[in-house]
Write an enzyme that holds these catalytic residues in place. Structure first.
Site, PDB file in Angstrom:
ATOM      1  N   GLU A 232      30.820  42.663 -48.295  1.00 57.46           N
ATOM      2  CA  GLU A 232      29.434  43.120 -48.133  1.00 57.46           C
ATOM      3  C   GLU A 232      28.555  42.044 -48.746  1.00 57.46           C
ATOM      4  O   GLU A 232      28.395  41.985 -49.969  1.00 57.46           O
ATOM      5  CB  GLU A 232      29.235  44.464 -48.843  1.00 57.46           C
ATOM      6  CG  GLU A 232      30.026  45.615 -48.260  1.00 57.46           C
ATOM      7  CD  GLU A 232      29.490  46.085 -46.918  1.00 57.46           C
ATOM      8  OE1 GLU A 232      28.314  45.809 -46.597  1.00 57.46           O
ATOM      9  OE2 GLU A 232      30.252  46.722 -46.175  1.00 57.46           O
ATOM     10  N   CYS A 266      19.803  43.953 -51.246  1.00 56.82           N
ATOM     11  CA  CYS A 266      20.440  43.108 -50.223  1.00 56.82           C
ATOM     12  C   CYS A 266      19.791  43.274 -48.864  1.00 56.82           C
ATOM     13  O   CYS A 266      19.755  42.341 -48.074  1.00 56.82           O
ATOM     14  CB  CYS A 266      21.928  43.418 -50.137  1.00 56.82           C
ATOM     15  SG  CYS A 266      22.258  45.157 -49.811  1.00 56.82           S
TER      16      CYS A 266
HETATM   17  P1  NAD Z   1      27.616  37.352 -56.886  1.00 55.40           P
HETATM   18  O1  NAD Z   1      28.342  36.934 -55.656  1.00 55.40           O
HETATM   19  O2  NAD Z   1      27.094  36.310 -57.772  1.00 55.40           O
HETATM   20  O3  NAD Z   1      28.542  38.286 -57.795  1.00 55.40           O
HETATM   21  C1  NAD Z   1      29.265  39.401 -57.293  1.00 55.40           C
HETATM   22  C2  NAD Z   1      30.532  39.598 -58.106  1.00 55.40           C
HETATM   23  O4  NAD Z   1      31.360  38.461 -57.974  1.00 55.40           O
HETATM   24  C3  NAD Z   1      30.314  39.821 -59.586  1.00 55.40           C
HETATM   25  O5  NAD Z   1      31.112  40.920 -59.983  1.00 55.40           O
HETATM   26  C4  NAD Z   1      30.804  38.535 -60.247  1.00 55.40           C
HETATM   27  O6  NAD Z   1      31.481  38.786 -61.434  1.00 55.40           O
HETATM   28  C5  NAD Z   1      31.765  37.955 -59.238  1.00 55.40           C
HETATM   29  N1  NAD Z   1      31.708  36.489 -59.194  1.00 55.40           N
HETATM   30  C6  NAD Z   1      30.617  35.707 -59.299  1.00 55.40           C
HETATM   31  N2  NAD Z   1      30.941  34.404 -59.177  1.00 55.40           N
HETATM   32  C7  NAD Z   1      32.277  34.373 -58.979  1.00 55.40           C
HETATM   33  C8  NAD Z   1      33.224  33.318 -58.779  1.00 55.40           C
HETATM   34  N3  NAD Z   1      32.862  32.044 -58.765  1.00 55.40           N
HETATM   35  N4  NAD Z   1      34.514  33.653 -58.614  1.00 55.40           N
HETATM   36  C9  NAD Z   1      34.900  34.939 -58.612  1.00 55.40           C
HETATM   37  N5  NAD Z   1      34.047  35.968 -58.803  1.00 55.40           N
HETATM   38  C10 NAD Z   1      32.763  35.696 -58.983  1.00 55.40           C
HETATM   39  O7  NAD Z   1      26.477  38.334 -56.358  1.00 55.40           O
HETATM   40  P2  NAD Z   1      25.370  39.057 -57.200  1.00 55.40           P
HETATM   41  O8  NAD Z   1      24.458  38.045 -57.807  1.00 55.40           O
HETATM   42  O9  NAD Z   1      25.965  40.086 -58.084  1.00 55.40           O
HETATM   43  O10 NAD Z   1      24.583  39.843 -56.038  1.00 55.40           O
HETATM   44  C11 NAD Z   1      23.616  39.221 -55.256  1.00 55.40           C
HETATM   45  C12 NAD Z   1      24.117  38.927 -53.874  1.00 55.40           C
HETATM   46  O11 NAD Z   1      24.844  40.026 -53.373  1.00 55.40           O
HETATM   47  C13 NAD Z   1      23.006  38.703 -52.876  1.00 55.40           C
HETATM   48  O12 NAD Z   1      23.366  37.680 -51.985  1.00 55.40           O
HETATM   49  C14 NAD Z   1      22.917  40.026 -52.136  1.00 55.40           C
HETATM   50  O13 NAD Z   1      22.356  39.939 -50.851  1.00 55.40           O
HETATM   51  C15 NAD Z   1      24.343  40.419 -52.103  1.00 55.40           C
HETATM   52  N6  NAD Z   1      24.455  41.864 -51.978  1.00 55.40           N
HETATM   53  C16 NAD Z   1      24.967  42.394 -50.849  1.00 55.40           C
HETATM   54  C17 NAD Z   1      25.051  43.751 -50.715  1.00 55.40           C
HETATM   55  C18 NAD Z   1      25.610  44.406 -49.485  1.00 55.40           C
HETATM   56  O14 NAD Z   1      25.818  45.605 -49.510  1.00 55.40           O
HETATM   57  N7  NAD Z   1      25.858  43.678 -48.418  1.00 55.40           N
HETATM   58  C19 NAD Z   1      24.583  44.574 -51.740  1.00 55.40           C
HETATM   59  C20 NAD Z   1      24.063  43.983 -52.884  1.00 55.40           C
HETATM   60  C21 NAD Z   1      24.003  42.638 -53.012  1.00 55.40           C
END
Ligand code: NAD
Length: 515
Positions: A232, A266
């Site tokens: 997602e 998002c």
């Molecule tokens: P993110 O990708 O930075 O982090 C998400 C998760 O991944 C966190 O739990 C984090 O610990 C982990 N993570 C981060 N970097 C990592 C790495 N290098 N290796 C492994 N794991 C890692 O996202 P965010 O900042 O929490 O959320 C924002 C993004 O999420 C935006 O792009 C938003 O559009 C998207 N989003 C999508 C939805 C959806 O339902 N499609 C909902 C909310 C947010």
């Protein structure tokens, strides 16, 4: 809590049950869940319903703690927490509990003539041990929403809340295990380091919510074990407005979607595509609406959320210098707030148009027609959400048929996520797979096709055509028998039965008469 690497595995930040003290390695946590899954305890309907009830009880009894945590993490108002997280989850929990017994029954798809005497069924099997990784912007909804589908599907689950919403993560990790089966469901906290380590372990399914760039990392890690994934992800969700709409209602609905959680949603409308004339009317309406929403100013409004971190605050303030500020543009680094900002005269290659904004900034790009807007959208990645404001059916159809996106809402924003029985998810760069309601149950279950055949002569006799020795006659017969025809509709069976009984009855009468 320790974070150092241990010789025999990783000592992560794992909060387990009341004391929030007990530490286990990730491997131990997954192993415990695997053992629980193997025992079969998560499969009975009764168990699944009890766990769903436990989750609902957690949301009800810990509501105050959760609201407080979300205020701490994001400055979210109580109404927003209830409306966009807790109540949505409760609604889905109740729907799932009401319909689960129906979903669990093996499906019987229409049969072809070849399988006339067979059982043709689809079973929904749990995958096993599932990893759910959440994002920070809706720390409850995005973690516990998929969790509902995973429980309903009969899986064991490891939940990994986002480290960027630490108060919410801690509240979930501390209280949730009190309401659920502790062997089957565990909360593992941590950041990039912990997630990286978790992804080295084999799971049976991974459900990730987050950015597209981290989504690729998750996908790559999962591919090592051929683990199926749902991603997602995010991206730029466009809005198109034409000149047929009521601009005040339109602006109100767009700005609500943009301002919810200070744009950190998002599916927030990312940018607006409209003519110059619509732009001018939109900005006039926006001034009044923002006053109605936040009065004196968002800095003092209790209804306005803060930006999650300093890094994101700086990133967003860097975008404000793109184009020309028509409304807002002010930031407070101490409070980490940015006022609702509308940018005009923005160029497609400006930073604000190259990246997902994920904050309260709305750039406007001028287009002269719906077709021009569609061309603009289709040149970029497939959006997570697409919004079209129009009264014209031809314009609506043009977007529905001419674009690909995770979801579409016509004449509103955000509301598709709150609509029962709609799948929610992205496509292309905005993700893969979907969930919510029955779609969540389907995501977390493997669809196992089952064919049940009899061993009697009636079933076996016609099978001679598939056994060697082969011949031209058998080949022709096999082609005729297996050629695709319409499935046998259910009512046919009734008629055949009634007809058969009629014939049998007639024969019976004849037989009695003839002595
Ligand atoms: P993110 O990708 O930075 O982090 C998400 C998760 O991944 C966190 O739990 C984090 O610990 C982990 N993570 C981060 N970097 C990592 C790495 N290098 N290796 C492994 N794991 C890692 O996202 P965010 O900042 O929490 O959320 C924002 C993004 O999420 C935006 O792009 C938003 O559009 C998207 N989003 C999508 C939805 C959806 O339902 N499609 C909902 C909310 C947010």
């Amino acid at each position: 809590m320790t974070h150092e690497v241990q010789p025999n595995g990783y000592k992560p930040f794992v909060i387990d049950v009341e004391e929030a003290k007990l530490e286990k390695t990730h491997e131990e946590v997954v192993e415990a869940a695997r053992k629980s899954f193997k025992s079969g305890k998560t499969k009975p309907l009764k168990f699944r319903l009890e766990q769903l009830k436990g989750l609902e009880k957690f949301l009800t009894e810990c509501e105050n703690e959760l609201v407080k945590a979300l205020d701490q993490d994001l400055g979210k108002h109580r109404q927003e927490v209830l409306m966009t997280e807790i109540d949505l989850l409760k609604h889905e929990l109740r729907q799932t509990a009401m319909e689960l017994s129906k979903w669990l029954k093996p499906e019987a798809p229409p049969k072809s003539w070849v399988n006339f005497l067979d059982g043709v069924l689809v079973y929904s099997d749990p995958y096993g041990v599932v990893l759910v990784i959440g994002a920070w912007n809706y720390p409850l909804l995005l973690l516990l929403g998929p969790f509902i589908g995973a429980i309903a599907g009969g899986n064991c689950v490891i939940l990994k809340p986002s480290e960027l919403a630490p108060a919410s993560a801690k509240t979930i990790a501390t209280y949730l295990p009190r309401y659920l089966d502790r062997d089957s469901y565990q909360v593992v906290c941590g950041g990039v380091q912990e997630t990286t380590h978790l992804l080295k372990i084999q799971f049976d399914y991974i459900f990730f919510t987050g950015s597209t760039s981290v989504g690729k990392i998750v996908h790559q890690a999962a591919s090592k074990f051929l683990t199926p994934v749902t991603l997602e992800l995010g991206g730029k969700s466009p809005v198109f407005v034409d000149d047929t709409v009521d601009i005040v209602t339109t602006a109100r609905r767009i700005l609500w979607g943009k301002c919810l959680n200070a744009g950190q949603t998002c599916i927030a409308p990312d940018y607006l595509l409209c003519s110059k004339n619509v732009e001018e009317r939109f900005i006039e309406a926006a001034k009044t609406i923002l006053d109605e929403f936040y009065g004196e100013g968002v800095k003092v409004s209790p209804y306005w959320s803060k930006i999650v971190s300093e890094r994101h605050y700086k990133r967003l303030m860097g975008m404000v210098s793109d184009g020309e500020v028509a409304i807002g543009g002010f930031g407070d680094p101490m409070e980490r707030t940015i006022t609702p900002t509308i940018l005009i005269n923005v160029k497609p290659d400006d930073l604000v148009m190259r990246e997902e904004i994920f904050g309260p900034i709305l750039p406007i790009i001028n287009v002269n027609s719906a077709l021009e807007a569609i061309n603009f959208i289709t040149e970029g990645d497939k959006p997570l959400a697409l919004y079209v404001f129009t009264k014209r059916k031809d314009v609506k159809d043009l977007f529905l048929n001419g674009t690909s996106s995770g979801n579409v809402t016509i004449n509103d924003t955000i509301m598709h996520i709150m609509t029962e029985n709609l799948p929610f998810g992205g496509v292309g760069a905005s993700g893969m797979g979907n969930y919510h309601g029955k779609y969540g149950f389907d995501t977390f279950t493997h669809k196992k096709g089952v064919l049940v055949r009899g061993l009697g002569a009636l079933t076996e006799k016609p099978q001679f055509i598939r056994y060697p020795p082969y011949s031209d006659f058998k080949t022709t017969l096999s082609s005729i028998v297996t050629a695709k025809r319409r499935s046998i509709p259910g009512w046919w069976f009734k008629w055949i039965l009634v007809f058969g009984l009629g014939v049998a009855f007639a024969y019976g009468v004849q037989w009695v008469r003839n002595g």
